[in-house]
Design an enzyme around this catalytic site. Structure first.
Site, PDB file in Angstrom:
ATOM      1  N   TYR A 166       0.835  -1.200   0.000  1.00  0.00           N
ATOM      2  CA  TYR A 166       0.000   0.000   0.000  1.00  0.00           C
ATOM      3  C   TYR A 166       0.871   1.251   0.000  1.00  0.00           C
ATOM      4  O   TYR A 166       1.968   1.247   0.552  1.00  0.00           O
ATOM      5  CB  TYR A 166      -0.849   0.053   1.276  1.00  0.00           C
ATOM      6  CG  TYR A 166      -1.803  -1.094   1.467  1.00  0.00           C
ATOM      7  CD1 TYR A 166      -3.155  -0.948   1.173  1.00  0.00           C
ATOM      8  CD2 TYR A 166      -1.368  -2.318   1.974  1.00  0.00           C
ATOM      9  CE1 TYR A 166      -4.047  -1.994   1.372  1.00  0.00           C
ATOM     10  CE2 TYR A 166      -2.248  -3.371   2.174  1.00  0.00           C
ATOM     11  CZ  TYR A 166      -3.587  -3.206   1.870  1.00  0.00           C
ATOM     12  OH  TYR A 166      -4.464  -4.240   2.068  1.00  0.00           O
ATOM     13  N   HIS A 186      -7.297   0.291  -1.477  1.00  0.00           N
ATOM     14  CA  HIS A 186      -7.010  -1.096  -1.845  1.00  0.00           C
ATOM     15  C   HIS A 186      -5.529  -1.149  -2.203  1.00  0.00           C
ATOM     16  O   HIS A 186      -4.995  -0.197  -2.771  1.00  0.00           O
ATOM     17  CB  HIS A 186      -7.859  -1.527  -3.043  1.00  0.00           C
ATOM     18  CG  HIS A 186      -9.314  -1.620  -2.721  1.00  0.00           C
ATOM     19  ND1 HIS A 186      -9.840  -2.638  -1.960  1.00  0.00           N
ATOM     20  CD2 HIS A 186     -10.357  -0.813  -3.033  1.00  0.00           C
ATOM     21  CE1 HIS A 186     -11.135  -2.459  -1.824  1.00  0.00           C
ATOM     22  NE2 HIS A 186     -11.481  -1.347  -2.464  1.00  0.00           N
ATOM     23  N   LYS A 189      -4.610  -5.501  -9.417  1.00  0.00           N
ATOM     24  CA  LYS A 189      -3.407  -5.017  -8.752  1.00  0.00           C
ATOM     25  C   LYS A 189      -2.230  -5.157  -9.702  1.00  0.00           C
ATOM     26  O   LYS A 189      -2.233  -6.016 -10.570  1.00  0.00           O
ATOM     27  CB  LYS A 189      -3.151  -5.813  -7.476  1.00  0.00           C
ATOM     28  CG  LYS A 189      -4.309  -5.670  -6.493  1.00  0.00           C
ATOM     29  CD  LYS A 189      -4.065  -6.368  -5.215  1.00  0.00           C
ATOM     30  CE  LYS A 189      -5.259  -6.276  -4.296  1.00  0.00           C
ATOM     31  NZ  LYS A 189      -5.966  -5.027  -4.240  1.00  0.00           N
TER      32      LYS A 189
END
Length: 182
Positions: free
Chosen positions: A119, A127, A158
Site C-alpha cells: 500500500y 485497496h 493489482k
C-alpha cells in the site's frame, strides 16, 4: 520499548495502548478480531504481528520479543528462529525491509497468491495497488509460473511486481508488469 510475546509463528502485543502505538506507526500487525481498522483508536484488542514484521520492528528497536521461557529474543535470534519457520525467509525479509524503508505499507499477500500486498496509504484507506512476489535473482521462473502470478494480480486489479533479491550484494531490484489487451 514495547513488550511482545512469541507464540509459535506469531508475535502478540497484549497491551492495547502499546498495540495502538505500534499500529499507528506504520499499520503493523492486525488487531485480534478486528479487520482493517481505519484509525488507531479502533484498536481495542491485542495486536498480532507476523514474524517478518516482528523481526523488522525488533531491528528498529521498537519491540522486545519474549519467548515462552521468558527469554528476550534479540533481532539476530528472532531472525534465526523465523528462518526455521518460514520458507525463503531471508529473501522475503530483505524485500519487506526494502519496501518499508522506501515508505510503503507492506502486508501479507497470501490471499492474492503473492508474498506481499503493498500500500501507499494503508489498509482500510485504499485497496493495495501492488502485489509483490519475492524471488532469488538466481532462481529460474517458468513462463507458466509467471502467467499464474499475472492471472491473480490481473483478476484482483493489482499491479504485479517481482522483487529480485541478490543474496551476494543484498540488493533488491523490482520488475513491474502491466497487462495489455491486444
Amino acid at each position: 520499548m514495547v513488550k511482545a510475546l512469541l507464540v509459535g509463528s506469531k508475535v502478540l502485543i497484549p497491551n492495547v495502548d502499546e498495540s495502538r502505538y505500534i499500529y499507528s506507526n506504520g499499520f503493523y500487525g492486525k488487531a485480534v478480531g478486528i479487520s482493517k481498522p481505519k484509525d488507531p483508536k479502533d484498536i481495542i484488542r491485542p495486536l498480532e504481528l507476523s514474524l517478518i514484521e516482528s523481526v523488522y520492528l525488533a531491528k528498529k528497536g521498537l519491540i522486545k520479543v519474549i519467548d515462552k521461557n521468558g527469554e528476550v529474543l534479540e533481532y539476530e535470534k528472532l531472525y534465526e528462529y523465523s528462518s526455521k519457520i518460514i520458507n525463503k525467509f531471508d529473501i522475503m525479509y530483505r524485500v519487506y525491509e526494502d519496501l518499508r524503508e522506501k515508505g510503503f505499507i507492506v502486508r501479507s499477500g497470501v490471499k492474492y497468491g503473492a508474498d506481499f500486498a503493498v500500500y501507499t496509504l494503508g489498509p482500510g484507506l485504499e485497496h493495495a495497488p501492488y502485489v509483490v512476489i519475492a524471488v532469488d535473482i538466481d532462481e529460474e521462473i517458468t513462463p507458466h509460473e509467471l502467467l499464474s502470478f499475472g492471472r491473480v494480480s490481473h483478476s484482483t486489479r493489482k499491479r504485479l511486481v517481482l522483487a529480485l533479491v541478490d543474496r551476494k550484494s543484498e540488493s533488491v531490484r523490482y520488475i513491474m508488469f502491466k497487462w495489455v489487451k491486444m
